[in-house]
Design an enzyme around this catalytic site. Structure first.
Site, PDB file in Angstrom:
ATOM      1  N   SER A 117      27.528  35.114  36.806  1.00 32.90           N
ATOM      2  CA  SER A 117      27.704  35.733  38.117  1.00 32.90           C
ATOM      3  C   SER A 117      26.491  36.586  38.468  1.00 32.90           C
ATOM      4  O   SER A 117      25.361  36.103  38.404  1.00 32.90           O
ATOM      5  CB  SER A 117      29.017  36.548  38.139  1.00 32.90           C
ATOM      6  OG  SER A 117      29.374  36.934  39.438  1.00 32.90           O
ATOM      7  N   GLU A 212      26.120  27.246  40.181  1.00 27.44           N
ATOM      8  CA  GLU A 212      27.554  27.408  40.437  1.00 27.44           C
ATOM      9  C   GLU A 212      27.728  28.545  41.427  1.00 27.44           C
ATOM     10  O   GLU A 212      26.804  29.312  41.668  1.00 27.44           O
ATOM     11  CB  GLU A 212      28.309  27.726  39.137  1.00 27.44           C
ATOM     12  CG  GLU A 212      27.880  29.023  38.434  1.00 27.44           C
ATOM     13  CD  GLU A 212      28.503  30.294  39.003  1.00 27.44           C
ATOM     14  OE1 GLU A 212      29.608  30.230  39.590  1.00 27.44           O
ATOM     15  OE2 GLU A 212      27.882  31.364  38.873  1.00 27.44           O
ATOM     16  N   HIS A 285      32.796  30.307  37.814  1.00 28.96           N
ATOM     17  CA  HIS A 285      33.870  31.290  37.847  1.00 28.96           C
ATOM     18  C   HIS A 285      35.201  30.577  37.580  1.00 28.96           C
ATOM     19  O   HIS A 285      36.090  30.516  38.422  1.00 28.96           O
ATOM     20  CB  HIS A 285      33.891  32.002  39.195  1.00 28.96           C
ATOM     21  CG  HIS A 285      32.732  32.929  39.392  1.00 28.96           C
ATOM     22  ND1 HIS A 285      31.433  32.483  39.556  1.00 28.96           N
ATOM     23  CD2 HIS A 285      32.675  34.279  39.449  1.00 28.96           C
ATOM     24  CE1 HIS A 285      30.631  33.530  39.707  1.00 28.96           C
ATOM     25  NE2 HIS A 285      31.361  34.622  39.653  1.00 28.96           N
TER      26      HIS A 285
END
Length: 316
Positions: A117, A212, A285
């Site tokens: 992230s 992602e 995630h």
């Protein structure tokens, strides 16, 4: 190597793991308590200082406090530095981080830094500034804070910790037959990669880019794809690997436009450059994620219906 007695069946001692919150504030302290317990059962001694639970607005403490936590972690005797969560906040710190300090801990003391992230921003900057290898993988609150952490996520992480991470594989029907390329594995969160274009914190890698994201509508994903395209980033890669893009909601206005539309658009743009776009990488995630060595030279090979990533130099 982990300290284990094979005949005893005891859990190996995997050293000291330090938890750091470099970005967003931890919203559920109970998840960190569960994470600490899970990590201890895996053989880690866990250090969780006050900073891990600090809060100033949406951040895990002031910029100064979070910066000090990063530098203190690099100076510590911890074997593993794990992020508690992502969110937003590392972009604020990139100009102030002592990258040589972190690189020294990673290269000379084999310290392992792991997360995903928002942590992508630090990983990219560290790779661009020093070439140091980090790991894209689980975080304490998000992954180990579950009542029962995902088995594949745990096993892949432990392979990286124990120095046995040599290859990973996943089902991929859209990989070209005969695919066999090699290059530096890098990337992570798409929004973070795109945000660093034009800065000294984006690596000039010509390798294998993996991406992602979460809570980004497919048209926003495509917009960031186009930013990478216009900046010449994706054309110079050997391959682009797409992980999981989750948390968005389509509307009637999309009229059939979905994530696959965005992927097909990118694939069509990269076809003249000979850059394949592969989907299905178990990373993002999501509960099931692989731990990937960020900055390591990697071979990408299709075998049957699977794609394998080989990491000959993945030891931290």
């Amino acid at each position: 190597m982990p300290d284990i007695n094979p005949s005893s069946g005891q859990t190996p001692s995997r050293g000291l793991l330090r938890l750091v919150s470099p970005a967003g504030a931890v919203q559920e302290p109970a998840r960190l308590e569960r994470a600490e317990a899970h990590l201890q059962t895996l053989g880690f001694r866990v250090h969780m200082g006050a900073q891990a639970l600090a809060r100033v607005q949406r951040f895990a403490g002031t910029d100064a406090l979070r910066l000090r936590a990063i530098h203190d972690a690099a100076r510590s005797r911890a074997d593993v530095i794990m992020m508690t969560r992502g969110g937003y906040g590392l972009s604020r710190l990139l100009q102030a981080i002592d990258y040589n300090l972190l690189a020294q801990a990673i290269k000379e003391r084999r310290q392992m830094w792991v997360g995903h992230s928002d942590f992508t921003a630090l990983q990219l900057a560290l790779l661009a500034q020093t070439g140091a290898v980090t790991f894209s993988g689980p975080m304490a609150s998000y992954d180990f804070g579950e009542n029962k952490p995902d088995d594949i996520t745990v096993d892949s992480f432990l392979d990286a910790v124990d120095g046995t991470l040599e290859a990973v594989g996943f089902v991929c029907d859209d990989a070209p037959r005969g695919l066999d390329v090699e290059g530096v594995l890098w990337g992570g969160n798409l929004a973070m990669v795109a945000s660093l274009i034009g800065t000294p914190y984006l690596p000039r890698a010509k390798g294998v880019l993996f991406l992602e994201d979460v809570n980004e509508h497919p048209y926003c994903v495509e917009r960031m794809f186009s930013q990478l395209l216009h900046a010449g980033v994706v054309q110079r890669q050997k391959a682009v690997l797409l992980g999981q893009f989750t948390g968005y909601k389509l509307s009637a206005h999309d009229a059939g436009y979905d994530l696959n539309s965005a992927v097909q658009w990118l694939r069509a743009k990269l076809k003249p450059h000979g850059v394949p776009v592969l989907t299905g990488l178990p990373f993002g995630h999501v509960r099931t994620k692989l731990t990937l060595p960020h900055g390591v030279r990697t071979r990408v090979l299709r075998d049957g219906q699977e794609v394998f990533l080989f990491f000959p130099h993945a030891h931290h």
